[in-house]
Design a protein around this motif. Structure first.
Motif, PDB file in Angstrom:
ATOM      1  N   GLU A 221      34.691  36.607  44.147  1.00 23.09           N
ATOM      2  CA  GLU A 221      35.170  37.407  44.620  1.00 23.09           C
ATOM      3  C   GLU A 221      34.480  38.368  42.796  1.00 23.09           C
ATOM      4  OE1 GLU A 221      37.579  34.480  46.306  1.00 23.09           O
ATOM      5  OE2 GLU A 221      36.747  34.667  44.144  1.00 23.09           O
ATOM      6  N   LEU A 222      35.046  37.905  41.483  1.00 25.04           N
ATOM      7  CA  LEU A 222      34.528  38.841  40.592  1.00 25.04           C
ATOM      8  C   LEU A 222      33.053  39.091  40.616  1.00 25.04           C
ATOM      9  CD1 LEU A 222      35.029  39.857  37.911  1.00 25.04           C
ATOM     10  CD2 LEU A 222      34.616  37.726  36.690  1.00 25.04           C
ATOM     11  N   LEU A 223      32.287  38.351  40.999  1.00 28.15           N
ATOM     12  CA  LEU A 223      30.084  39.051  41.696  1.00 28.15           C
ATOM     13  C   LEU A 223      30.582  40.012  42.833  1.00 28.15           C
ATOM     14  CD1 LEU A 223      28.862  35.414  42.070  1.00 28.15           C
ATOM     15  CD2 LEU A 223      28.719  37.272  39.877  1.00 28.15           C
ATOM     16  N   LYS A 224      31.783  40.659  43.481  1.00 27.30           N
ATOM     17  CA  LYS A 224      31.285  41.633  44.642  1.00 27.30           C
ATOM     18  C   LYS A 224      32.380  42.713  43.547  1.00 27.30           C
ATOM     19  CE  LYS A 224      32.479  38.624  47.936  1.00 27.30           C
ATOM     20  NZ  LYS A 224      33.907  37.776  49.492  1.00 27.30           N
ATOM     21  N   ASN A 225      32.700  42.652  42.671  1.00 33.13           N
ATOM     22  CA  ASN A 225      33.020  43.750  41.840  1.00 33.13           C
ATOM     23  C   ASN A 225      32.609  44.156  40.615  1.00 33.13           C
ATOM     24  OD1 ASN A 225      34.242  46.047  40.194  1.00 33.13           O
ATOM     25  ND2 ASN A 225      36.726  45.118  40.945  1.00 33.13           N
ATOM     26  N   LYS A 226      31.355  44.783  40.423  1.00 38.63           N
ATOM     27  CA  LYS A 226      30.259  45.332  38.856  1.00 38.63           C
ATOM     28  C   LYS A 226      31.123  45.468  38.200  1.00 38.63           C
ATOM     29  CE  LYS A 226      25.535  47.182  37.739  1.00 38.63           C
ATOM     30  NZ  LYS A 226      24.514  47.462  38.475  1.00 38.63           N
ATOM     31  N   ALA A 227      31.770  46.453  38.260  1.00 39.13           N
ATOM     32  CA  ALA A 227      32.894  47.481  36.693  1.00 39.13           C
ATOM     33  C   ALA A 227      33.699  45.971  36.844  1.00 39.13           C
ATOM     34  CB  ALA A 227      33.656  47.624  37.555  1.00 39.13           C
ATOM     35  N   ALA A 228      34.347  45.026  37.422  1.00 41.93           N
ATOM     36  CA  ALA A 228      35.216  43.838  36.734  1.00 41.93           C
ATOM     37  C   ALA A 228      33.905  42.715  36.051  1.00 41.93           C
ATOM     38  CB  ALA A 228      35.905  43.671  38.159  1.00 41.93           C
ATOM     39  N   ALA A 229      33.324  42.720  36.836  1.00 40.98           N
ATOM     40  CA  ALA A 229      32.140  41.474  36.293  1.00 40.98           C
ATOM     41  C   ALA A 229      31.715  41.669  34.831  1.00 40.98           C
ATOM     42  CB  ALA A 229      30.504  41.341  37.351  1.00 40.98           C
ATOM     43  N   GLU A 230      31.607  43.407  34.497  1.00 44.68           N
ATOM     44  CA  GLU A 230      31.004  43.810  33.240  1.00 44.68           C
ATOM     45  C   GLU A 230      31.943  43.276  31.990  1.00 44.68           C
ATOM     46  OE1 GLU A 230      29.152  44.854  30.096  1.00 44.68           O
ATOM     47  OE2 GLU A 230      27.773  44.246  31.935  1.00 44.68           O
ATOM     48  N   LYS A 231      33.320  44.137  32.781  1.00 43.07           N
ATOM     49  CA  LYS A 231      34.198  43.888  31.429  1.00 43.07           C
ATOM     50  C   LYS A 231      33.728  42.026  31.343  1.00 43.07           C
ATOM     51  CE  LYS A 231      39.143  45.160  31.445  1.00 43.07           C
ATOM     52  NZ  LYS A 231      40.387  45.436  31.973  1.00 43.07           N
ATOM     53  N   GLU A 232      34.597  41.921  32.230  1.00 39.42           N
ATOM     54  CA  GLU A 232      34.694  40.005  31.554  1.00 39.42           C
ATOM     55  C   GLU A 232      33.448  39.594  31.306  1.00 39.42           C
ATOM     56  OE1 GLU A 232      36.314  36.236  32.120  1.00 39.42           O
ATOM     57  OE2 GLU A 232      37.278  38.484  33.432  1.00 39.42           O
ATOM     58  N   ALA A 233      31.931  40.082  31.437  1.00 38.01           N
ATOM     59  CA  ALA A 233      31.140  39.678  30.344  1.00 38.01           C
ATOM     60  C   ALA A 233      31.611  40.221  28.667  1.00 38.01           C
ATOM     61  CB  ALA A 233      30.026  40.367  30.873  1.00 38.01           C
TER      62      ALA A 233
END
Length: 251
Positions: A221-233
């Motif tokens: 699910e995280l990988l489908k949301n670029k903004a959320a993925a960058e925030k997590e990273a």
């Protein structure tokens, strides 16, 4: 062997869920202690007595002599669970058989090859404080090469699994990493046989239960949301750098 008295010390990582998936596949009772690596819990003295290397996963159990046994390194823990508890060979094969040795080869392929290389790809692709093209390319390309090895092997599998006619600890060792391929900049669509294997594994009850230990497995699910993925990273990047600095000072 005495009755299981297993405690799993883990976090939601590809290495961590290897053990919970294996435990679920075996139907073993176990307790879970979540280790918050962002707070360096794995570096605390009590945990270092279980794993001197300060990493997850780790596992404790009551051994056949009635005393505690403390185990670390995911591959070693998988072998322990198979040898001590898998008397029906649900996730392993009888010792000395062809499949037994082939299983070990693929287990070590993951532990010494695909896991470390993809881990470095994760670091340079997501967590390095600056983008270093050489590091990004070096580790993503080597990970892709290893995925190619895996894909070719699986293309010749009659069962769909890595070894023999059923799931084994070799499959379990790989699954969490393959499920997170996109996090390391690897396109799973390039490897259709690996993708089919990943989906086959995901349909298993043991995988479904074990992947959500100790917290929900949300990488897809995280990988489908670029903004959320960058925030997590970005959040992870901060404590990774802090941890590296602290380790350097200790060294």
């Amino acid at each position: 062997m005495s009755q299981p008295n297993i405690t799993l010390y883990t976090m939601q990582t590809p290495n961590g869920i290897k053990i919970s998936i294996a435990l679920e596949e075996l139907g073993l009772p176990y307790k879970v202690e979540k280790i918050d690596i962002s707070k360096n819990t794995q570096k605390e003295e009590w945990f270092l007595k279980i794993n001197p290397n300060g990493r997850i996963p780790a596992l404790t159990d009551t051994f056949s002599d009635g005393k505690d046994i403390r185990l670390f390194e995911s591959g070693s823990i998988l072998e322990y669970l198979a040898e001590q508890y898998d008397t029906d060979y649900k996730i392993s094969f009888p010792k000395g058989t062809r499949e037994y040795y082939e299983m070990k080869s693929w287990l070590y392929f993951q532990n010494a090859g695909l896991g470390p290389m993809q881990g470095q790809a994760n670091h340079f692709y997501r967590y390095a404080p600056e983008r270093i093209e050489y590091g990004v390319n070096r580790y993503i390309n080597e990970s892709r090469r290893l995925y190619g090895v895996l894909d070719k092997h699986l293309s010749e599998s009659k069962s769909g699994y890595l070894v023999g006619d059923h799931v084994s600890i070799a499959d379990i060792a790989h699954w969490g990493w393959v499920a997170a391929a996109g996090w390391a900049g690897i396109d799973i669509e390039e490897f259709p046989h690996v993708k089919a294997w990943e989906e086959l594994m995901a349909q298993r009850e043991g995988t479904e239960k074990g992947r959500h230990v100790p917290t929900p497995h949300t990488i897809k699910e995280l990988l489908k949301n670029k903004a959320a993925a960058e925030k997590e990273a970005a959040g992870t990047r901060s404590w990774v750098q802090d941890s590296m600095s602290a380790d350097a000072k200790k060294a």
